[in-house]
Design a protein around this motif. Structure first.
Motif, PDB file in Angstrom:
ATOM      1  N   LYS A  59       0.818  -1.229   0.000  1.00  0.00           N
ATOM      2  CA  LYS A  59       0.000   0.000   0.000  1.00  0.00           C
ATOM      3  C   LYS A  59       0.850   1.277   0.000  1.00  0.00           C
ATOM      4  O   LYS A  59       0.376   2.334  -0.399  1.00  0.00           O
ATOM      5  CB  LYS A  59      -0.970  -0.007   1.182  1.00  0.00           C
ATOM      6  CG  LYS A  59      -0.321   0.043   2.552  1.00  0.00           C
ATOM      7  CD  LYS A  59      -1.388   0.071   3.633  1.00  0.00           C
ATOM      8  CE  LYS A  59      -0.839  -0.004   5.029  1.00  0.00           C
ATOM      9  NZ  LYS A  59       0.193   0.935   5.402  1.00  0.00           N
ATOM     10  N   ASP A  60       2.090   1.159   0.463  1.00  0.00           N
ATOM     11  CA  ASP A  60       2.988   2.325   0.475  1.00  0.00           C
ATOM     12  C   ASP A  60       3.950   2.334  -0.723  1.00  0.00           C
ATOM     13  O   ASP A  60       4.943   3.050  -0.709  1.00  0.00           O
ATOM     14  CB  ASP A  60       3.800   2.342   1.782  1.00  0.00           C
ATOM     15  CG  ASP A  60       2.890   2.472   2.977  1.00  0.00           C
ATOM     16  OD1 ASP A  60       1.946   3.270   2.911  1.00  0.00           O
ATOM     17  OD2 ASP A  60       3.113   1.754   3.978  1.00  0.00           O
ATOM     18  N   LYS A  94       0.596  -8.330   2.307  1.00  0.00           N
ATOM     19  CA  LYS A  94       1.208  -7.035   1.984  1.00  0.00           C
ATOM     20  C   LYS A  94       0.824  -6.552   0.586  1.00  0.00           C
ATOM     21  O   LYS A  94       0.714  -5.360   0.342  1.00  0.00           O
ATOM     22  CB  LYS A  94       2.739  -7.149   2.053  1.00  0.00           C
ATOM     23  CG  LYS A  94       3.296  -7.202   3.455  1.00  0.00           C
ATOM     24  CD  LYS A  94       4.781  -6.936   3.473  1.00  0.00           C
ATOM     25  CE  LYS A  94       5.577  -8.142   3.027  1.00  0.00           C
ATOM     26  NZ  LYS A  94       7.028  -7.919   2.980  1.00  0.00           N
ATOM     27  N   ALA A  95       0.681  -7.496  -0.338  1.00  0.00           N
ATOM     28  CA  ALA A  95       0.505  -7.132  -1.748  1.00  0.00           C
ATOM     29  C   ALA A  95      -0.774  -6.320  -1.965  1.00  0.00           C
ATOM     30  O   ALA A  95      -1.848  -6.695  -1.482  1.00  0.00           O
ATOM     31  CB  ALA A  95       0.466  -8.390  -2.599  1.00  0.00           C
ATOM     32  N   LYS A  96      -0.644  -5.197  -2.648  1.00  0.00           N
ATOM     33  CA  LYS A  96      -1.807  -4.328  -2.878  1.00  0.00           C
ATOM     34  C   LYS A  96      -1.969  -3.981  -4.367  1.00  0.00           C
ATOM     35  O   LYS A  96      -3.094  -3.887  -4.852  1.00  0.00           O
ATOM     36  CB  LYS A  96      -1.620  -3.031  -2.071  1.00  0.00           C
ATOM     37  CG  LYS A  96      -2.882  -2.257  -1.854  1.00  0.00           C
ATOM     38  CD  LYS A  96      -3.791  -2.968  -0.883  1.00  0.00           C
ATOM     39  CE  LYS A  96      -5.112  -2.275  -0.723  1.00  0.00           C
ATOM     40  NZ  LYS A  96      -6.075  -3.111   0.001  1.00  0.00           N
ATOM     41  N   TYR A  97      -0.865  -3.755  -5.065  1.00  0.00           N
ATOM     42  CA  TYR A  97      -0.956  -3.346  -6.468  1.00  0.00           C
ATOM     43  C   TYR A  97      -0.131  -4.281  -7.357  1.00  0.00           C
ATOM     44  O   TYR A  97       0.988  -4.659  -6.997  1.00  0.00           O
ATOM     45  CB  TYR A  97      -0.418  -1.923  -6.661  1.00  0.00           C
ATOM     46  CG  TYR A  97      -1.187  -0.865  -5.925  1.00  0.00           C
ATOM     47  CD1 TYR A  97      -2.361  -0.338  -6.448  1.00  0.00           C
ATOM     48  CD2 TYR A  97      -0.732  -0.377  -4.693  1.00  0.00           C
ATOM     49  CE1 TYR A  97      -3.060   0.640  -5.765  1.00  0.00           C
ATOM     50  CE2 TYR A  97      -1.431   0.600  -4.011  1.00  0.00           C
ATOM     51  CZ  TYR A  97      -2.596   1.109  -4.552  1.00  0.00           C
ATOM     52  OH  TYR A  97      -3.292   2.075  -3.865  1.00  0.00           O
ATOM     53  N   ILE A  98      -0.679  -4.600  -8.520  1.00  0.00           N
ATOM     54  CA  ILE A  98       0.076  -5.306  -9.559  1.00  0.00           C
ATOM     55  C   ILE A  98       0.176  -4.331 -10.730  1.00  0.00           C
ATOM     56  O   ILE A  98      -0.850  -3.834 -11.218  1.00  0.00           O
ATOM     57  CB  ILE A  98      -0.621  -6.609 -10.010  1.00  0.00           C
ATOM     58  CG1 ILE A  98      -0.783  -7.567  -8.823  1.00  0.00           C
ATOM     59  CG2 ILE A  98       0.158  -7.275 -11.136  1.00  0.00           C
ATOM     60  CD1 ILE A  98      -1.585  -8.829  -9.152  1.00  0.00           C
ATOM     61  N   CYS A  99       1.401  -4.044 -11.139  1.00  0.00           N
ATOM     62  CA  CYS A  99       1.588  -3.008 -12.160  1.00  0.00           C
ATOM     63  C   CYS A  99       2.331  -3.543 -13.373  1.00  0.00           C
ATOM     64  O   CYS A  99       3.184  -4.418 -13.265  1.00  0.00           O
ATOM     65  CB  CYS A  99       2.403  -1.849 -11.593  1.00  0.00           C
ATOM     66  SG  CYS A  99       1.641  -1.079 -10.156  1.00  0.00           S
ATOM     67  N   SER A 100       1.998  -2.969 -14.523  1.00  0.00           N
ATOM     68  CA  SER A 100       2.769  -3.220 -15.736  1.00  0.00           C
ATOM     69  C   SER A 100       3.241  -1.870 -16.255  1.00  0.00           C
ATOM     70  O   SER A 100       2.489  -0.897 -16.235  1.00  0.00           O
ATOM     71  CB  SER A 100       1.925  -3.927 -16.791  1.00  0.00           C
ATOM     72  OG  SER A 100       0.895  -3.086 -17.228  1.00  0.00           O
TER      73      SER A 100
END
Lengths: 123, 168
Positions: A59-60, A94-100
């Motif tokens: 999240k951070d 912990k995982a919040k975002y998956i980005c490409s």
């Protein structure tokens, strides 16, 4: 006007675009014990881009450890790829975002280059 | 027996045409954000110490298009350059200024993007809450000034704009 835009979106009429879906992927158990997975779809219709990088953040926006077939995805123009992101159960909370993110080659000489990044949020 | 078969042909043809007429067309709309590099920018060189994408300075403004299928699912974050990704060797500092505004839009109500935008990172990052669905074109201007009236050395200059779509 809205209808035309929507129609273009549905038919995939993009000239030079980066798309990463779903917006809110769900983690589910993979075939390996203690490992979760999320299925993503990456579409490249940017003629100037041939590679995309994958990342997972908390999240951070601190990096979270993950595994996938390749963290740098080669993607031809107008190619769609199905990607599975694996996250261990130690990291899953912990995982919040998956980005490409588009990767720009050093050989690209346009004076002003646009690097695109799309992040989906884990629910 | 042969007669029965002959009678069966039109019956099957009718059944086939009925089946053909009921082929469904499936569509599915999912929330997504699509980033398109609409116009590649170009630096103009109005004075020896300045590179600018403004048309008044002889440049071409980079334009990034966002397509938003579902409102209020994403925010757009656009970061303008603060350094060159390729340039000749520079011995002095470069002062960067930039602006990012929503220009053309498919829905007039999208003007709220400009009203509610948040600027940080010394003016180099602009965040737009994508509360309306449709297409919007963000115009980016970027200016680089070299030293104190110093001439930029000749060579190739490239700079990077980062356009992001972050799910909320």
């Amino acid at each position: 006007m809205r209808f035309i835009v929507l129609l273009l979106l549905l038919t995939g009429g993009y000239a030079n675009a980066h798309q990463f879906t779903p917006t809110y992927p769900e983690l589910e158990m993979s075939h390996m014990a203690g490992v979760y997975k999320a299925d993503m779809v990456l579409l490249n219709t940017r003629e100037d881009i041939r590679y995309y990088g994958l990342n997972v953040f908390d999240k951070d926006w601190n990096p979270v450890r993950f595994a996938t077939a390749s963290k740098i995805v080669p993607l031809d123009y107008r190619e769609r790829k199905y990607i599975t992101i694996y996250i261990s159960n130690r990291e899953v909370d912990k995982a919040k975002y998956i980005c490409s993110k588009s990767k720009i080659l050093l050989t690209v000489r346009e004076p002003s280059i646009v690097s695109s990044r799309i992040c989906s949020k884990l629910k | 027996m042969k007669m029965k078969k002959l009678l069966l042909i039109p019956a099957l043809a009718v059944a086939a045409s009925t089946a053909g007429a009921s082929i469904p067309i499936n569509g599915f709309i999912e929330s997504k954000c699509v980033i398109q590099s609409d116009t590649a920018g170009m630096f103009g060189n109005p004075t020896v110490d300045k590179l600018s994408t403004k048309s008044a300075d002889g440049g071409v403004m980079p334009i990034v298009r966002y397509d938003i299928v579902t409102a209020s699912k994403y925010k757009a974050v656009i970061t303008t350059p603060t350094s060159f990704s390729t340039a000749p060797s520079l011995s002095d500092t470069v002062d960067w200024t930039s602006t990012t505004v929503a220009g053309q839009m498919s829905d007039a109500a999208m003007s709220i993007f400009n009203t509610d935008k948040v600027i940080y990172n010394n003016g180099h990052t602009t965040e737009f809450d994508l509360v309306k669905a449709g297409s919007v074109w963000f115009n980016v201007t970027s200016e680089a000034e070299y030293g104190y009236g110093k001439a930029f050395p000749s060579g190739n200059y490239t700079a990077l704009i980062v356009a992001e779509c972050i799910a909320k």
